[in-house]
Design a protein around this motif. Structure first.
Motif, PDB file in Angstrom:
ATOM      1  N   GLY A 114       0.824  -1.214   0.000  1.00 22.98           N
ATOM      2  CA  GLY A 114       0.000   0.000   0.000  1.00 22.98           C
ATOM      3  C   GLY A 114       0.853   1.257   0.000  1.00 22.98           C
ATOM      4  N   MET A 115       1.927   1.260   0.792  1.00 22.66           N
ATOM      5  CA  MET A 115       2.828   2.413   0.847  1.00 22.66           C
ATOM      6  C   MET A 115       3.529   2.624  -0.496  1.00 22.66           C
ATOM      7  N   LEU A 116       3.929   1.544  -1.151  1.00 22.05           N
ATOM      8  CA  LEU A 116       4.565   1.655  -2.460  1.00 22.05           C
ATOM      9  C   LEU A 116       3.590   2.227  -3.496  1.00 22.05           C
ATOM     10  N   SER A 117       2.352   1.750  -3.457  1.00 20.93           N
ATOM     11  CA  SER A 117       1.346   2.245  -4.406  1.00 20.93           C
ATOM     12  C   SER A 117       1.092   3.733  -4.208  1.00 20.93           C
ATOM     13  N   LEU A 118       0.965   4.138  -2.916  1.00 21.40           N
ATOM     14  CA  LEU A 118       0.739   5.546  -2.621  1.00 21.40           C
ATOM     15  C   LEU A 118       1.916   6.402  -3.058  1.00 21.40           C
ATOM     16  N   SER A 119       3.120   5.899  -2.788  1.00 21.28           N
ATOM     17  CA  SER A 119       4.317   6.638  -3.158  1.00 21.28           C
ATOM     18  C   SER A 119       4.369   6.863  -4.666  1.00 21.28           C
TER      19      SER A 119
END
Length: 479
Positions: free
Chosen positions: A306-311
């Motif tokens: 999720g953090m990678l997608s948001l980034s």
């Protein structure tokens, strides 16, 4: 090399510009005054010449001519403080207004002779600034006339005034001008100093604030002292500072949240693994605890993903690839993928039969993630035997999708924070350990990329929560 401050640069530049302008004005005024005084002096000398010339032309044949000539010459000389000289056709002085000539008809002028070549240049409008063929020792302003009776040349009359008198007067005038300008110049420099300081002060404060910001101090603000470009710059600088403060706060909050979200499952994983290794956990219970470890690892994986997608979304690395697709079919696909969870909790799904087929032009995968997160969130927080209802409205340019679930609502004070990154709230809604706190923030980010908006309504009294998104039917690019 010493570096001048902005204030000194501005003040010196403005002062030099003023001094240059002042110098140009002095030069121009001096030239204009000199031309005016020269013309005025020449006009006065010309009047004297004309008067003496008319007298001679009318009276030269009378018996008292010589005596009267000397009288008229001295009289006209006194009128404009000039020296009047009468010369015959041979170039000799026959009358002069100077004091020596009045005594014995001899003076510094009468002992000299004017050359014939010089006399040929004399006309009715002769003017010069010189020594009158060396009759004068110093430079004089001179006006000359021919004396004629019909066609007969009688002689020449010259009226002269020392150039030193005009120069002295001119010098006194310039001196008076300078002394009169000292106080205005002083006041002007004082005003220039004050205005320059006022103009440059915001820039100086911005420089100091920038240095402080580089050291991590975001407390300084620039006072807005005007509404011009400098004032607008101060407003923009303060706005930028506030944004940086907000970003810094978000950064610290993000680090704290990430640390917390990672530390909790890793502590659980580490504890159970260590218990299995050192034999604290019995063999018959190891499978149970390994299952918990597996669950925590999957949660960590979802959190990182999720953090990678948001980034990537926030950095613009994921470019939406819009296509035409049926919104209702996408919704049904998401619900079918959650069929087992819905059946396990015996949830009642309503409203699908009222949704018409609506085609939209957007990134299908990203919108799928939005609908999945909203549906997952609704299923997760709906009580057993609860209800989830769906509705879709459309107009010529937008589609509005709503998903409403029964169960405990969200406290009103938490509603403005529900779409923040890692926010889970303090209510029972946050008790689910599968949540990473990124789902709704991801929803908001994807919808914003599609030029849409999200909203939420909830009530603890009526026991419901409703999320909605509003999207353009035709995606037209990023904001």
């Amino acid at each position: 090399m010493t570096r001048l401050s902005t204030f000194k640069k501005y003040f010196i530049s403005f002062s030099l510009a003023f001094l240059m302008c002042f110098t140009v004005i002095i030069v121009v005024v001096s030239i204009l005054i000199n031309n005016f005084m020269t013309k005025d002096k020449m006009r006065s000398l010309s009047i004297s010449c004309d008067a003496v010339c008319r007298f001679i032309e009318q009276e030269y044949s009378s018996e008292m001519f010589s005596r009267n000539l000397n009288n008229i010459v001295r009289t006209m000389s006194g009128v404009n403080n000039s020296n009047i000289i009468i010369i015959n056709t041979s170039g000799k002085v026959i009358s002069c207004s100077c004091s020596d000539y009045a005594i014995d008809s001899v003076c510094v002028h009468s002992v000299k002779t004017v050359s014939e070549s010089f006399l040929k240049k004399i006309d009715n409008d002769y003017e010069e600034i010189g020594k009158l063929n060396n009759l004068h020792i110093s430079t004089h302003y001179t006006s000359g006339r021919k004396i004629v009776d019909g066609d007969k040349l009688l002689g020449y009359v010259f009226s002269s005034s020392p150039a030193s008198d005009l120069t002295e007067f001119y010098g006194e005038l310039i001196k008076l001008y300078f002394f009169g300008a000292i106080i205005p110049i002083f006041l002007l420099f004082f005003a220039l100093y004050f205005l320059t300081y006022r103009w440059v002060k915001p820039l100086k404060l911005m420089s100091e604030a920038s240095i402080a910001m580089a050291k991590g101090d975001f407390s300084k603000r620039i006072p807005v002292m005007s509404s011009d470009e400098i004032g607008q710059l101060a407003v923009s600088f303060n706005t930028m500072t506030n944004s940086l403060v907000e970003l810094e706060s978000m950064r610290r909050s993000f680090i704290a949240n990430v640390s917390h979200e990672l530390r909790t499952p890793m502590t659980t994983i580490s504890g159970f693994i260590d218990g299995i290794i050192d034999g604290t956990i019995e063999k018959e219970k190891q499978a149970y605890y390994l299952n918990i470890v597996s669950t925590e690892i999957k949660r960590l994986s979802r959190l990182v993903q999720g953090m990678l997608s948001l980034s990537k979304l926030e950095a613009g690395e994921i470019e939406p690839k819009p296509v035409d697709f049926e919104f209702k079919k996408l919704l049904l696909d998401v619900l079918l993928s959650q069929e087992q969870r819905i059946a396990r909790k015996k949830l009642d799904i309503v409203g699908l039969e009222n949704i018409d087929g609506v085609k939209i032009y957007a990134d299908k995968d990203l919108i799928h993630q939005v609908i999945f997160n909203l549906c997952d969130n609704a299923i997760k927080f709906t009580d057993d035997n609860g209800t989830i209802s769906f509705s879709v409205k459309k107009d010529n340019s937008n589609i509005e999708f709503r998903i409403k679930n029964s169960g405990s609502g969200i406290p009103e004070k938490e509603l403005p924070l529900i779409f923040d990154r890692f926010y889970k709230g303090d209510s029972s809604r946050s008790a689910n350990k599968d949540s990473t706190g990124l789902g709704l923030y991801l929803v908001k980010t994807i919808v914003k990329i599609h030029n849409g908006n999200v909203f939420v309504e909830s009530s603890q009294q009526e026991q419901f929560t409703e999320f909605g998104i509003r999207l353009p039917i035709k995606y037209g690019g990023k904001i």
